[in-house]
Design a protein around this motif. Structure first.
Motif, PDB file in Angstrom:
ATOM      1  N   VAL A 147       0.768   6.882  -6.718  1.00  0.00           N
ATOM      2  CA  VAL A 147      -0.438   7.636  -7.082  1.00  0.00           C
ATOM      3  C   VAL A 147      -0.269   9.112  -6.749  1.00  0.00           C
ATOM      4  O   VAL A 147      -0.648   9.983  -7.536  1.00  0.00           O
ATOM      5  CB  VAL A 147      -1.678   7.042  -6.377  1.00  0.00           C
ATOM      6  N   SER A 148       0.307   9.422  -5.618  1.00  0.00           N
ATOM      7  CA  SER A 148       0.412  10.827  -5.227  1.00  0.00           C
ATOM      8  C   SER A 148       1.474  11.590  -6.013  1.00  0.00           C
ATOM      9  O   SER A 148       1.317  12.779  -6.250  1.00  0.00           O
ATOM     10  CB  SER A 148       0.691  10.941  -3.730  1.00  0.00           C
ATOM     11  N   HIS A 168      -1.384  10.845 -10.447  1.00  0.00           N
ATOM     12  CA  HIS A 168      -2.547  11.735 -10.443  1.00  0.00           C
ATOM     13  C   HIS A 168      -2.702  12.466 -11.770  1.00  0.00           C
ATOM     14  O   HIS A 168      -3.730  13.088 -12.007  1.00  0.00           O
ATOM     15  CB  HIS A 168      -2.462  12.712  -9.279  1.00  0.00           C
ATOM     16  N   LEU A 221       0.797  -1.216   0.000  1.00  0.00           N
ATOM     17  CA  LEU A 221       0.000   0.000   0.000  1.00  0.00           C
ATOM     18  C   LEU A 221       0.842   1.284   0.000  1.00  0.00           C
ATOM     19  O   LEU A 221       0.555   2.184  -0.796  1.00  0.00           O
ATOM     20  CB  LEU A 221      -0.986  -0.014   1.170  1.00  0.00           C
ATOM     21  N   TYR A 223       2.249   2.006  -3.485  1.00  0.00           N
ATOM     22  CA  TYR A 223       1.162   2.347  -4.394  1.00  0.00           C
ATOM     23  C   TYR A 223       0.665   3.762  -4.145  1.00  0.00           C
ATOM     24  O   TYR A 223       0.446   4.537  -5.084  1.00  0.00           O
ATOM     25  CB  TYR A 223       0.019   1.337  -4.255  1.00  0.00           C
ATOM     26  N   LEU A 224       0.486   4.126  -2.879  1.00  0.00           N
ATOM     27  CA  LEU A 224       0.044   5.480  -2.554  1.00  0.00           C
ATOM     28  C   LEU A 224       1.085   6.520  -2.957  1.00  0.00           C
ATOM     29  O   LEU A 224       0.730   7.613  -3.423  1.00  0.00           O
ATOM     30  CB  LEU A 224      -0.277   5.593  -1.068  1.00  0.00           C
TER      31      LEU A 224
END
Length: 177
Positions: free
Chosen positions: A167-168, A172, A160, A163-164
């Motif tokens: 994405v951040s 995005h 996690l 992955y975060l």
């Protein structure tokens, strides 16, 4: 040691002592050390999960937890004793790899700091995985449930955050597919 010998035999040429071969040995030392440390990192966590998955539930199943709680030791001492006794063999296995890694260090290119830091991170991750497994052993009756819940928790902790971060920082601006 067999793993190291196979790599060494594949990379060494007969009757050659050029500087190129010496530099290849340094690269070989780096590769073998990284592979051994990575395999230990994941394997010892899995072994810790399996070994600690029945620590408390076994006491409940044998109906000895009540007797254990009547002794003058605290709950923390019980849990730490269970955790450390179950992971002692894994610490010995981790310590046994140090001489092999020291032999690989002779090839060059590998610093003692890397080896010691790799062993410290592996030991810390092993204790964490064993602790989580011991935690789930308190609430589940079966070992497989504690193992599965621990593996799920480990997947959340290890997959996690990257992955975060992806994405951040990158994701995005584009769709996830």
């Amino acid at each position: 040691l067999g793993f190291v010998a196979i790599f060494w035999l594949r990379s060494v040429r007969e009757n050659s002592s050029s500087s190129y071969d010496v530099s290849r040995m340094a690269e070989l030392g780096k590769i073998v050390s990284a592979i051994v440390v990575a395999v230990q990192f994941f394997a010892l966590q899995l072994f810790a999960v399996v070994m600690c998955s029945t620590a408390i539930s076994e006491e409940r199943y044998r109906r000895t937890l009540g007797v254990l709680m009547t002794t003058p030791i605290t709950s923390l001492q019980i849990v730490m004793g269970k955790l450390l006794s179950r992971t002692l063999q894994l610490f010995l296995l981790l310590a046994l790899s140090l001489p092999v890694l020291a032999v690989v260090r002779v090839f060059g290119g590998v610093q003692w700091q890397f080896l010691l830091q790799g062993l410290a991170v592996t030991a810390t991750a092993m204790i964490f995985a064993g602790s989580v497994s011991l935690f789930y052993s308190i609430f589940t009756r079966h070992a497989y449930a504690a193992v599965l819940l621990t593996l799920l928790t480990g997947a959340v902790f290890y997959l996690l955050p990257p992955y975060l971060a992806y994405v951040s920082f990158v994701g995005h601006h584009r769709p996830w597919w």
